[in-house]
Design an enzyme around this catalytic site. Structure first.
Site, PDB file in Angstrom:
ATOM      1  N   LYS A   1      40.738 -15.672   5.871  1.00 31.40           N
ATOM      2  CA  LYS A   1      40.816 -17.123   5.598  1.00 31.40           C
ATOM      3  C   LYS A   1      41.671 -17.393   4.242  1.00 31.40           C
ATOM      4  O   LYS A   1      41.403 -16.651   3.349  1.00 31.40           O
ATOM      5  CB  LYS A   1      39.498 -17.590   5.347  1.00 31.40           C
TER       6      LYS A   1
ATOM      7  N   GLU B   1      38.212  -8.236  -5.792  1.00 30.53           N
ATOM      8  CA  GLU B   1      39.162  -8.267  -6.813  1.00 30.53           C
ATOM      9  C   GLU B   1      38.974  -9.868  -7.636  1.00 30.53           C
ATOM     10  O   GLU B   1      39.278 -10.737  -6.968  1.00 30.53           O
ATOM     11  CB  GLU B   1      40.643  -8.292  -6.317  1.00 30.53           C
TER      12      GLU B   1
ATOM     13  N   CYS C   1      44.793 -13.770 -12.375  1.00 31.27           N
ATOM     14  CA  CYS C   1      43.659 -13.018 -12.601  1.00 31.27           C
ATOM     15  C   CYS C   1      43.731 -12.009 -13.749  1.00 31.27           C
ATOM     16  O   CYS C   1      43.149 -11.797 -14.394  1.00 31.27           O
ATOM     17  CB  CYS C   1      42.970 -12.360 -11.317  1.00 31.27           C
TER      18      CYS C   1
ATOM     19  N   GLU D   1      37.367 -17.199 -18.281  1.00 27.10           N
ATOM     20  CA  GLU D   1      38.660 -17.120 -17.594  1.00 27.10           C
ATOM     21  C   GLU D   1      39.141 -18.655 -17.492  1.00 27.10           C
ATOM     22  O   GLU D   1      38.485 -19.678 -16.674  1.00 27.10           O
ATOM     23  CB  GLU D   1      38.481 -16.455 -16.466  1.00 27.10           C
TER      24      GLU D   1
END
Lengths: 280, 483
Positions: free
Chosen positions: B185, B259, B293, B390
């Site tokens: 997806k 991840e 990331c 983040e």
């Protein structure tokens, strides 16, 4: 028959190289296979676990920095010490589990040999599991396995000595420190093994051993935020799901194994990849 | 002496003529495109133009995709030799190379990233990932210690919007090489290149059902994660969602790789080559609008060079060209979505509120679309939200240190552990720092480099497992001795 009264041993915990009683003041009774009272080992508490994790965390950096040669020799030294005390371990296994003497002797032999096998892995891990990666550019790029940190483990009920060693050795050989919960019904081997560790040049805090109840301690191990990985090989499969859910809070690496294999070591190592440009 | 001559850049737009976007897309299941039931728009974040309508997969579509993947696994893919499987992957790599320009243009339109990056980084690396893994398919017995040569079966894969095709390649290439079949997806806001990839699978004559692509939002992702017919979950995205997935699969037999997020330290030691470090800092945080990331989002400067570095950094940041992502001169493109822009604004506002000093590069924001100018915050402590959370945008938090150990301690003071940067001209210091840093990828005197041969992935709450290299491949093979 001598009329001499035995000097019996008090079985305590093994935390930070010392043998404290549980802070909780709790004990539980263990009996021989024939139903005769043997000892009142410690029923470790959540606070004992916390203390053990603090010790394990403090010891991790210097244990990790010890050379692979040094770590291998220390694991081998544990095997030497265990070999020298074979008779005691055989007696304890027979007493607690009711195993035959020959079966108990085989377990101790396997335990010594398993320690020697894991000791030899120490200085081979990074050459077999690391890599020099041929990236498409002017960079020197390599991957090395590194210790993960503090790992918790639940040793299986039986075999109480070999199972404990199978929990400890693969975890510490790569530079991790450990807090392990011993067999509940047969904790004598574990606490005697702590005496072996204490005389094997293992730095304080690298191996910490608790005795007590799995159902009580395992969930605290799973949710402890300063534990990086958790070996649940000694836990019944039906409780694995709940333990993994609790461990997800800090994304703990949780594994369960059935046999001795290098995957057991690698499960608690992290692969680190380093890049550096090549140029004048 | 007059003032220095400066030249303006003339517009250099890449042409859209190489692509044609359909008004509406369905799913790719069992080798065929099937119509969707519900749809949602996908837009160009640089202009807010609606590009197409994307199908939202529900239970029926996910069931059909898993069923197709299982059938392909049982009847075809698991019976095929690795040698033959590998040939399909080689074909896919070649077709991606042949159609690279189409993919780059489509990626930039749908994602908002500069064409220079999609053209030079995303698409070539995606092709390279297939080429690399193709060669593994018939060599699985050499994949390493503690792995078997057996695949898991059907892999459910959920990927993010920051590198849409590249993340697809990171997921599908190793899965197929190891012998798994796939239900993938793409992210809600960036489905178009995944759907174009489905055409590549058709052109490569990949057996039907080996790759299935269902589009949708988080609800579709949850259906995949919780589907009993899936053996392996691979997810790239936020740590928050990663933990939800870890809990969801905990009681099941599913194998998982994650991840997740990062808050990477980029440490500049006093002996660094400053001009090179400036380029590394800019690349570290402003590459792909900071939607990375592993972005170097915490700049950790040795105190005695901080002033000089910040002055040069601001000068360099003033030269960053932000604007039309399709322009080949553009350095910084659009923020991928309105939602993400609001998140970046909210976290930046927390920096102001907590007393940090904001500096933003002078640049004009286009009238339409989602934009955030390159920004740095100084005067930060380690407890500030912008030093811990983040941001996933072009916002850099600056901290300082005096001794090397203090620099390392600050770098490691985070629950994340994905990547880190080191800038120093001293070899022994670089190796020392790279050993001390608790992160899966260390870039020394470089940053944001990726390669299919190079394992990528994090320590701690940055995830489980690696992608790339022998280590990444093993995530798609069963473990030896695992219960």
């Amino acid at each position: 028959m001598s009329n001499r009264i035995d000097v019996k041993k008090t079985y305590k915990l093994f935390i930070n190289g010392a043998f404290p009683r549980t802070e909780s003041g709790r004990t539980y009774e263990i009996k021989s296979a024939k139903g005769v009272f043997i000892a009142n080992p410690c029923l470790a508490s959540r606070k004992d676990l916390k203390d053990a994790v603090v010790a394990a965390r403090a010891a991790q950096s210097s244990w990790n920095k010890a050379s692979a040669y040094n770590k291998g020799q220390i694991l081998y030294r544990i095997a030497e010490m265990l070999e020298g005390r074979r008779a005691q371990f055989v007696d304890e296994i027979v007493l607690v589990t009711g195993a035959t003497k020959s079966k108990a002797e085989k377990e101790v032999t396997d335990s010594v040999d398993r320690l020697v096998w894991y000791a030899g892995w120490s200085d081979k891990l990074s050459s077999l599991s690391g890599a020099l990666n041929p990236v498409a550019g002017p960079y020197y790029n390599f991957t090395v396995p590194e210790s993960m940190g503090v790992i918790a483990a639940i040793a299986p009920e039986v075999p109480s000595l070999l199972g404990l060693i199978e929990a400890i050795a693969p975890i510490i050989v790569g530079g991790n420190t450990i807090v392990v919960l011993a067999s509940t019904k047969a904790p004598l081997s574990a606490m005697s093994f702590a005496e072996v560790i204490a005389t094997s040049d293992v730095p304080a805090g690298v191996i910490n051993i608790l005795t007590g109840k799995k159902d009580e301690i395992a969930p605290w191990m799973a949710s402890h935020m300063d534990i990086d990985g958790f070996d649940i090989s000694g836990l019944a499969a039906k409780s694995h799901g709940a333990i993994r859910i609790a461990g997800a809070e800090n994304l703990k690496r949780i594994y369960s194994f059935k046999s001795a294999n290098p995957g057991r070591i690698l499960a608690y190592l992290e692969d680190k990849t380093v890049w550096h440009p090549i140029g004048l | 002496m007059g003032s220095p001559v400066s030249f303006d850049y003339a517009p250099a737009p890449e042409s859209r003529a190489v692509i044609s976007i359909k008004p509406k897309y369905g799913h790719f299941i069992g080798g065929k495109f099937v119509a969707g039931s519900k749809h949602f728009p996908t837009i160009n974040p640089a202009t807010e133009e609606v590009l197409s309508q994307i199908a939202l997969a529900g239970k029926a579509e996910v069931d059909a995709a898993v069923k197709a993947a299982r059938k392909a696994y049982t009847t075809t893919w698991s019976k095929m030799s690795g040698k033959e499987r590998g040939k399909y992957l080689f074909r896919i790599a070649r077709i991606l190379q042949e159609r690279a320009r189409e993919f780059a243009v489509l990626e930039t339109l749908d994602n908002g990233k500069p064409i220079r990056e999609s053209r030079d980084v995303d698409i070539p690396l995606a092709a390279a990932h297939f080429f690399y893994h193709a060669g593994w398919a018939d060599k699985l017995e050499f994949a390493g210690l503690g792995t078997s040569t057996k695949p898991h079966g059907v892999a459910g894969q959920i990927i993010p919007w920051n590198f849409p095709l590249l993340m697809l390649a990171w997921k599908i290439a190793p899965a197929l090489a190891a012998g798994n079949t796939v239900v993938l997806k793409p992210a809600e806001s960036t489905s178009l290149t995944a759907l174009l990839f489905a055409e590549v699978c058709q052109q490569a004559e990949l057996p039907a059902g080996v790759v299935n692509i269902v589009t949708g939002d988080g609800s579709t992702g949850a259906l995949i994660v919780n589907h009993p017919g899936i053996d392996k979950i691979a997810f790239t995205g936020s740590t928050e969602v990663g933990k939800i997935i870890a809990r969801a699969v905990a009681p099941t037999h599913k194998s998982v790789t994650l991840e997740l997020g990062g808050k990477a330290a980029n440490i500049i030691f006093e002996d660094a080559a400053i001009d090179e470090a400036i380029e590394g800092i800019v690349n570290g945080i402003f590459f792909n609008q900071g939607h990375v990331c592993c972005a170097g989002s915490r700049l950790i400067l040795q105190e005695n060079i901080a002033e000089e570095v910040l002055e040069k950094l601001k000068k360099r940041m003033s030269k960053i060209r932000m604007g039309d992502p399709m322009d080949k001169n553009t350095d910084l493109g659009a923020i991928n979505s309105k939602e993400q822009l609001l998140k970046i604004r909210e976290l930046s506002a927390s920096g102001d509120a907590e007393g940090a000093q904001r500096w933003t590069a002078p640049c004009e924001l286009p009238a339409k679309g989602f934009w955030f100018a390159p920004t740095i915050f100084t005067g930060i402590t380690q407890s500030h939200r912008i030093a811990r959370e983040e941001i996933f945008g072009p916002v850099l938090s600056v901290l300082t240190f005096r001794t090397p150990q203090e620099g390392i301690d600050k770098a490691n003071n985070t629950p994340f552990g994905l990547s880190a940067g080191i800038w120093s001209e001293k070899g022994s210091r670089i190796f020392w720092a790279s050993q001390q840093l608790r992160a899966g990828v260390i870039w020394a005197n470089t940053f944001n480099k990726f390669d299919p041969t190079s394992p990528f992935g994090g320590y701690k709450e940055s995830g489980w497992g690696r992608e790339g290299g022998r280590h990444g491949l093993s995530a798609y093979l069963k473990g030896v001795g695992h219960e």
